[in-house]
Design an enzyme around this catalytic site. Structure first.
Site, mmCIF file in Angstrom:
data_model
loop_
_atom_site.group_PDB
_atom_site.id
_atom_site.type_symbol
_atom_site.label_atom_id
_atom_site.label_comp_id
_atom_site.label_asym_id
_atom_site.label_seq_id
_atom_site.Cartn_x
_atom_site.Cartn_y
_atom_site.Cartn_z
ATOM 1 N N GLU A 114 0.809 -1.122 -0.038
ATOM 2 C CA GLU A 114 0.067 0.122 0.195
ATOM 3 C C GLU A 114 1.063 1.383 0.067
ATOM 4 O O GLU A 114 0.761 2.133 -0.761
ATOM 5 C CB GLU A 114 -0.789 0.126 1.248
ATOM 6 C CG GLU A 114 -1.405 1.262 1.478
ATOM 7 C CD GLU A 114 -2.425 1.363 2.503
ATOM 8 O OE1 GLU A 114 -1.914 1.013 3.492
ATOM 9 O OE2 GLU A 114 -3.429 2.073 2.752
ATOM 10 N N ASN A 126 -0.853 11.449 10.778
ATOM 11 C CA ASN A 126 0.279 12.234 10.712
ATOM 12 C C ASN A 126 1.041 11.839 12.201
ATOM 13 O O ASN A 126 2.303 11.542 11.932
ATOM 14 C CB ASN A 126 0.135 13.838 11.032
ATOM 15 C CG ASN A 126 -0.254 14.240 9.514
ATOM 16 O OD1 ASN A 126 -0.501 13.791 8.489
ATOM 17 N ND2 ASN A 126 -0.592 15.637 9.774
ATOM 18 N N GLU A 127 0.539 11.227 13.202
ATOM 19 C CA GLU A 127 1.083 11.077 14.336
ATOM 20 C C GLU A 127 1.645 9.711 14.210
ATOM 21 O O GLU A 127 2.690 9.481 14.479
ATOM 22 C CB GLU A 127 0.178 10.870 15.435
ATOM 23 C CG GLU A 127 -0.535 12.311 16.101
ATOM 24 C CD GLU A 127 -1.353 12.984 15.123
ATOM 25 O OE1 GLU A 127 -2.069 12.453 14.247
ATOM 26 O OE2 GLU A 127 -1.344 14.182 15.111
#
Lengths: 318, 422
Positions: free
Chosen positions: B270, B389-390
């Site tokens: 992915e 994002n974390e």
């Protein structure tokens, strides 16, 4: 476009890194170190053409070296002589270039309206950019040492009264652009080392029973610093490549590199210092040396807003 | 075309391009060329010219799924689908060189193949890596030819970033698996014929150990697909309900209880396929780009000029980073987790530029139907899909900088003793 280092450049990087591993930024200018650096490694003549006794390398090669001298906070006039050399390449002077290549001559680049000159105390000759514009070699100038916050590298307040001058030619804007690329390369080194220092510390420093690097409050900041490093490295490689292979693109690439890398470098040096905690605030620790070099580099060619204004003009925004 | 999805995300703009050779047609995680049949070596330039001629002669005939299927079949029959996939299972068995040559040409076209992107980018490569010969024979050629559309069923309402906490249960019954549970954020599920489904088959062991991956027939009784309306007002993805869905035993991918390893394989593919720009619209169509905004913003204002300069700096810095990763990949240096840094930067740039664009254009930008209204509503997608994002920062910290991991309180606890979302 090539953004990768060649095998030769990787060897150069390894050699310079290994040589500089014993340099202490607090030791000040040591002519013996420079003698070996310019003799064994031939760094002073790296970008000087063969006909003047140099190695005929490109700006990409030079930037590899400057990243390492920046990372090591090499004290003394290396950057100053390099900036002067880059200017001299625009208006070649056999005596000066061969003297620099041999390591006999230290030079410094100066602008007519700026009396503070990086490396001015060590310089045998000033390469002066005047408003004409012309490039002038200046000897026998007056100077007094200026202590700045960057204890690793001195400046001088220079006076031209009674100096001997010799006009070398008419330089193009390329002098300024190459200086921006060179300083961006040094800043990249400062950024890289600032990050490396705090990454190492975060792996050994314990608080509340855990290594501090395991806390997301620390880890995420370091991840952001790594992102900045990746982008800064790409911008520096690109700017250096344009200097060697696509000169028309150099002005934009140089302003871009300086606008981004200068800021990112100081941010990284600041965050690295802060994440070290109280120890980072001490004189004994090197964090403040990086912090101060980062700020000195950031304003050396004028503050970031000048580079941003230049970018706006080059991009046709008005 | 921009589509979002939690695990099966494709990003139409600012495509991350860690490598020229990566595309929906193959995978860089693994060089399938080692299975290649040694055939006639065609000059690459000639290969590219033929590909361009074919693409010129075959413009898309429509934007519905039927047209996409027909296009994909033509693409396959012409030899441009599964270029590096093993010939044994229906691929072309060619090398990364042909793959790159085709990708370079295809970048100039918008291929209507989005609906196949999950299958081509994730499910197919997972089957090639882990599937049984029967599974490969049954599925790969049909997948490459666009006869079957695939989706990927990992995330659940209670298991997003922490996908191994999933609760969809598969229980053995008379040599079959009976599946109950719910999946979410599933792109293209409304069109899908098959899905790669991650299930819990053993709740009595720690969470990573009790998982099994199944191939599920999306048309089977008990499968309900519901479009999920997102903040753009449209349905980019779906939620899927499984009620006593029976799955034959020969549909296990890899081994029973080894589902986590299979999922990691899929997620690796992915991450690579997210980078693909093939078939997606390029920077030229992006209404929040520097080029677009510098035409419409009031640049007589020095503050506006500086805001545009900031956008330019950030866009170029990321574009050059992506180009460097691409050149490294081409030179055989695999970017690995550094691709997560690029994805994080892209997500941040996307929210930044949409925010700025609306500021620069003003209230008109928020009127329904304005491209910037849509861009703003869509802008959080990249910061969520394919890992938040974390999570990206955790990956960069753990795998690029090798920082110490966070203590995992759930690591060795049997799943049925863990605190989970309900």
């Amino acid at each position: 476009m090539n953004l990768l280092l060649s095998a030769e450049q990787q060897d150069l990087r390894a050699a310079v890194r290994s040589f500089l591993s014993n340099v202490n930024p607090r030791d000040g200018y040591d002519p013996a170190v420079y003698g070996r650096m310019n003799g064994e490694l031939g760094l002073a003549g790296l970008v000087i053409p063969d006909e003047y006794g140099g190695a005929g390398g490109g700006i990409s090669d030079l930037s590899v070296v400057l990243v390492e001298t920046g990372a090591a906070l090499l004290p003394g006039p290396f950057l100053a002589t390099t900036l002067a050399t880059l200017a001299l390449l625009e208006c070649p002077d056999k005596e000066l270039l061969s003297g620099i290549a041999e390591g006999r001559i230290n030079a410094a680049l100066a602008w007519e309206d700026r009396p503070l000159v990086l490396g001015g105390m060590e310089a045998d000759v000033l390469i002066l950019v005047t408003g004409e514009p012309s490039l002038v070699a200046v000897e026998g100038f007056g100077r007094e040492p200026v202590e700045t916050i960057d204890i690793t590298r001195g400046m001088a307040r220079v006076s031209l009264d009674g100096a001997t001058t010799r006009v070398l030619g008419r330089p193009s804007d390329r002098v300024h652009d190459l200086a921006m690329v060179a300083i961006a390369a040094e800043q990249l080194g400062v950024l890289r080392e600032s990050l490396a220092a705090i990454v190492s510390y975060a792996k050994v420093r314990v608080a509340f029973g855990r290594f501090i690097g395991s806390y997301q409050g620390v880890k995420h900041k370091l991840a952001d610093m790594h992102c900045a490093l990746e982008q800064a490295e790409s911008l520096v490689r690109h700017a250096a490549w344009t200097a060697d292979a696509a000169p028309d693109e150099l002005p934009l690439a140089a302003a871009l590199a300086q606008a981004y890398v200068g800021r990112a470098c100081f941010q990284a040096a600041k965050d690295s210092l802060l994440l070290h905690g109280g120890i980072g605030f001490t004189w004994e620790h090197d964090a403040h040396l990086y912090f101060k070099r980062a700020k000195s580099d950031e304003v050396l060619l004028g503050p970031p807003r000048l580079h941003r204004s230049r970018l706006a003009a080059l991009l046709g925004l008005s | 075309m921009i589509t979002i999805g939690h695990r099966g995300a494709s990003y139409g703009r600012f495509s991350i391009k860690p490598g020229q050779s990566r595309s929906l047609y193959g995978s860089r995680a693994r060089d399938y060329s080692k299975w290649a049949l040694i055939g006639v070596t065609m000059d690459l330039a000639e290969y590219g010219r033929r590909a361009r001629a074919w693409l010129d002669a075959h413009p898309p005939t429509g934007d519905d799924v039927a047209a996409a299927r027909s296009y994909m079949a033509d693409l396959y029959d012409a030899g441009y689908s599964g270029i590096t996939w093993p010939a044994e299972w229906g691929g072309q068995g060619l090398t990364q060189a042909e793959e790159r040559a085709f990708a370079a040409v295809a970048r100039d076209y918008t291929l209507p193949i989005y609906v196949f992107s999950i299958g081509l980018g994730m499910c197919g490569p997972t089957l090639v890596d882990l599937g049984t010969p029967e599974q490969k024979t049954r599925h790969i050629r049909r997948l490459l030819r666009g006869e079957d559309i695939w989706c990927q069923l990992f995330s659940e309402p209670g298991a997003g970033s922490d996908v191994a906490a999933l609760q969809t249960r598969a229980a053995e019954d008379n040599g079959e698996w009976v599946v109950n549970g719910q999946k979410v954020w599933t792109s293209v599920a409304q069109h899908a014929d098959y899905g790669l489904l991650l299930t819990r088959t053993d709740p009595s062991v720690p969470k990573h150990r009790g998982l099994t991956m199944l191939i599920v027939d999306m048309h089977a009784p008990g499968v309900t697909v519901r479009p999920l309306k997102d903040m753009t007002g449209r349905a980019h993805f779906n939620e899927i309900f499984f009620d006593d869905v029976r799955v034959p035993a020969d549909c296990v991918v890899g081994q029973v209880g080894e589902g986590w390893n299979a999922a990691v394989t899929t997620l690796l593919h992915e991450r690579l396929s997210i980078s693909s720009g093939v078939g997606m619209s390029g920077e030229k169509d992006n209404p929040t780009s520097f080029a677009a905004l510098s035409k419409v913003a009031d640049t007589s204002d020095p503050v506006v000029r500086d805001q545009l300069v900031e956008l330019y700096i950030r866009s170029r810095a990321l574009a050059l980073f992506n180009q460097r990763l691409a050149q490294e990949t081409k030179a055989g240096i695999f970017p690995g987790a550094r691709g997560s840094a690029a994805k994080l930067l892209l997500a941040e740039l996307t929210t930044f530029s949409a925010d700025l664009a609306v500021d620069l254009v003003g209230p008109e930008a928020l009127v329904e139907g304005h491209p910037l209204a849509n861009a703003l509503a869509l802008s959080p997608a990249l910061a969520l899909g394919g890992g938040t994002n974390e999570i990206m920062r955790n990956i960069v910290g753990d795998r690029v900088l090798n920082l110490p991991p966070e203590p995992r309180v759930d690591k060795n606890v049997p799943f049925n003793e863990l605190k989970v979302n309900s």
